[in-house]
Design an enzyme around this catalytic site. Structure first.
Site, PDB file in Angstrom:
ATOM      1  N   ASP A  67     132.467  16.312 -63.208  1.00 15.64           N
ATOM      2  CA  ASP A  67     131.355  17.233 -62.948  1.00 15.64           C
ATOM      3  C   ASP A  67     131.830  18.614 -62.500  1.00 15.64           C
ATOM      4  O   ASP A  67     133.022  18.821 -62.236  1.00 15.64           O
ATOM      5  CB  ASP A  67     130.415  16.625 -61.891  1.00 15.64           C
ATOM      6  CG  ASP A  67     131.157  15.962 -60.727  1.00 15.64           C
ATOM      7  OD1 ASP A  67     132.338  16.295 -60.503  1.00 15.64           O
ATOM      8  OD2 ASP A  67     130.562  15.124 -60.057  1.00 15.64           O
ATOM      9  N   ASN A 137     124.805   8.648 -50.499  1.00 13.69           N
ATOM     10  CA  ASN A 137     123.524   8.166 -51.043  1.00 13.69           C
ATOM     11  C   ASN A 137     123.730   7.275 -52.270  1.00 13.69           C
ATOM     12  O   ASN A 137     122.780   6.985 -52.989  1.00 13.69           O
ATOM     13  CB  ASN A 137     122.605   9.347 -51.390  1.00 13.69           C
ATOM     14  CG  ASN A 137     123.179  10.226 -52.500  1.00 13.69           C
ATOM     15  OD1 ASN A 137     124.305  10.010 -52.971  1.00 13.69           O
ATOM     16  ND2 ASN A 137     122.418  11.227 -52.931  1.00 13.69           N
ATOM     17  N   HIS A 139     125.540   8.027 -54.949  1.00 19.64           N
ATOM     18  CA  HIS A 139     125.731   8.708 -56.227  1.00 19.64           C
ATOM     19  C   HIS A 139     127.140   8.511 -56.767  1.00 19.64           C
ATOM     20  O   HIS A 139     128.082   8.268 -56.032  1.00 19.64           O
ATOM     21  CB  HIS A 139     125.319  10.192 -56.163  1.00 19.64           C
ATOM     22  CG  HIS A 139     126.282  11.122 -55.497  1.00 19.64           C
ATOM     23  ND1 HIS A 139     125.886  12.334 -54.968  1.00 19.64           N
ATOM     24  CD2 HIS A 139     127.623  11.059 -55.257  1.00 19.64           C
ATOM     25  CE1 HIS A 139     126.943  12.942 -54.461  1.00 19.64           C
ATOM     26  NE2 HIS A 139     128.003  12.204 -54.620  1.00 19.64           N
ATOM     27  N   GLU A 144     122.438  11.367 -59.081  1.00 20.19           N
ATOM     28  CA  GLU A 144     121.787  11.107 -57.801  1.00 20.19           C
ATOM     29  C   GLU A 144     120.835   9.921 -57.952  1.00 20.19           C
ATOM     30  O   GLU A 144     120.528   9.509 -59.074  1.00 20.19           O
ATOM     31  CB  GLU A 144     121.005  12.359 -57.368  1.00 20.19           C
ATOM     32  CG  GLU A 144     121.863  13.629 -57.251  1.00 20.19           C
ATOM     33  CD  GLU A 144     122.805  13.652 -56.035  1.00 20.19           C
ATOM     34  OE1 GLU A 144     123.106  12.578 -55.471  1.00 20.19           O
ATOM     35  OE2 GLU A 144     123.256  14.763 -55.671  1.00 20.19           O
TER      36      GLU A 144
HETATM   37  C1  F6R Z   1     133.091  14.624 -57.279  1.00 16.83           C
HETATM   38  C2  F6R Z   1     131.998  13.679 -57.461  1.00 16.83           C
HETATM   39  C3  F6R Z   1     131.251  13.109 -56.309  1.00 16.83           C
HETATM   40  C4  F6R Z   1     132.152  12.612 -55.171  1.00 16.83           C
HETATM   41  C5  F6R Z   1     131.338  12.018 -54.033  1.00 16.83           C
HETATM   42  C6  F6R Z   1     132.208  11.668 -52.846  1.00 16.83           C
HETATM   43  O1  F6R Z   1     133.646  15.011 -58.511  1.00 16.83           O
HETATM   44  O2  F6R Z   1     131.676  13.390 -58.571  1.00 16.83           O
HETATM   45  O3  F6R Z   1     130.460  12.036 -56.745  1.00 16.83           O
HETATM   46  O4  F6R Z   1     133.042  11.659 -55.670  1.00 16.83           O
HETATM   47  O5  F6R Z   1     130.353  12.916 -53.633  1.00 16.83           O
HETATM   48  O6  F6R Z   1     132.758  12.846 -52.317  1.00 16.83           O
HETATM   49  P1  F6R Z   1     133.848  12.822 -51.157  1.00 16.83           P
HETATM   50  O7  F6R Z   1     135.062  12.197 -51.767  1.00 16.83           O
HETATM   51  O8  F6R Z   1     134.080  14.261 -50.820  1.00 16.83           O
HETATM   52  O9  F6R Z   1     133.282  11.995 -50.074  1.00 16.83           O
END
Ligand code: F6R
Length: 240
Positions: A67, A137, A139, A144
Site C-alpha cells: 500500500d 482494528n 486491518h 479496513e
Molecule cells: C503497512 C500496512 C499496515 C500495517 C499495520 C500495522 O504497509 O499495510 O496494514 O501492517 O497497520 O502497522 P505497525 O506495524 O506499524 O503496527
C-alpha cells in the site's frame, strides 16, 4: 495455519527474515509482497545484514508493496516509497525495475493505477510470498473493517483508529485520509502469507483474527481461509 510464538521482537524479526531468505535462495526470481510500518523494521534489518554478510543476490527478485498513502510525493519522509528506500531498497540489490509500490502521489488517475497494479502482479505470475502486519482494528494492508474479502487494489478511506495510530509517526504533520491498497482478494491469492505481530496492543486484533469468526468486520480473519499461512508473534502479543 501455523503459529510461531517467539520470545522477543528480535527473534520474531530473525524468524521472518529467515523465511524470506530461504524463499529467495530456493527461487531467486521470487515475487515477494512487502509491508511497511513498525513491525517489519527488524525483519528488514536482518535481511539487509544477511545480504551483506552472505552476499545474497536479490537482482532477480520482484517486489510488490501492499500500500501507499494517497497525496504524498515519493520523497515525502512519511511516504511508503521513502520508507522502503530507507529501510530496504537502498541497502540491497533489488533491480529498480523490479520494485513495485502503488502510486499515491497527487494527480494520479487512481482507477487506472489500481488496474495497472493488479495487472503487474498477474504478469509477474502472482505473489509467491507475502509478508503482512495487522492493525489494532484487524486491518491487513489498508483493508479496513468491512472491506470485502474479494476486493482488489483500490483507493480506500482510512479508519479513524488507523489515522489515530499513524498520528504518532506523523507528529505535527497531517495524516493522509486515504490510501491505495492491495485488496483482500489480491492478498488472498498470494501463495504463502506470513503475518507478523508484536506488542500487547495487537493481542486483541490477533486473537480475533486467528480464533474469532471469519468476518469482513475483521479483515485479517480472512487468513483462516488461506491454506498456507504462518503467523509469527512474540510473547508480548500472545494472550493466555
Ligand atoms: C503497512 C500496512 C499496515 C500495517 C499495520 C500495522 O504497509 O499495510 O496494514 O501492517 O497497520 O502497522 P505497525 O506495524 O506499524 O503496527
Amino acid at each position: 495455519m501455523r503459529v510461531l510464538v517467539t520470545p522477543d521482537y528480535r527473534t520474531l524479526s530473525r524468524t521472518a527474515a529467515e523465511l524470506v531468505i530461504k524463499a529467495v535462495r530456493a527461487k531467486p526470481d521470487l515475487t515477494l509482497g512487502l509491508p511497511t510500518g513498525s513491525t517489519p523494521l527488524g525483519m528488514y534489518e536482518e535481511i539487509v545484514r544477511e545480504y551483506r554478510d552472505e552476499h545474497l543476490d536479490f537482482s532477480n527478485m520482484r517486489t510488490f508493496n501492499l500500500d501507499e498513502y494517497v497525496g504524498l510525493l515519493h520523497d515525502a519522509p512519511k511516504s511508503y516509497h521513502s520508507y522502503m528506500r530507507r529501510h530496504f531498497f537502498q541497502h540491497v540489490n533489488v533491480s529498480p525495475g523490479n520494485i513495485n509500490i502503488p502510486e499515491g502521489k497527487p494527480g494520479v488517475d487512481f482507477d487506472a493505477e489500481a488496474e495497472r497494479y493488479e495487472k503487474a502482479i498477474r504478469e509477474a505470475g502472482g505473489i509467491d510470498l507475502l509478508i503482512v502486519g495487522i492493525g489494532t482494528n484487524g486491518h491487513i494492508a489498508f483493508n479496513e473493517p468491512g472491506a470485502p474479502f474479494d476486493s482488489r487494489t483500490r483507493v480506500v478511506d482510512l479508519a479513524p483508529e488507523t489515522i489515530l495510530n499513524a498520528q504518532r509517526h506523523f507528529g505535527n504533520e497531517h495524516v493522509p485520509r486515504k490510501a491505495i491498497t492491495m485488496g483482500m482478494g489480491t492478498i488472498r491469492e498470494a501463495r504463502r502469507i506470513v503475518l507478523l505481530a508484536s506488542g500487547a496492543h495487537k493481542a486483541n486484533a490477533v486473537e480475533r483474527a486467528l480464533r474469532g469468526p471469519v468476518s469482513e468486520s475483521v479483515p485479517a480473519s480472512a487468513l483462516q481461509l488461506h491454506p498456507r499461512v504462518i503467523v509469527i508473534l512474540d510473547e508480548t502479543v500472545k494472550k493466555n
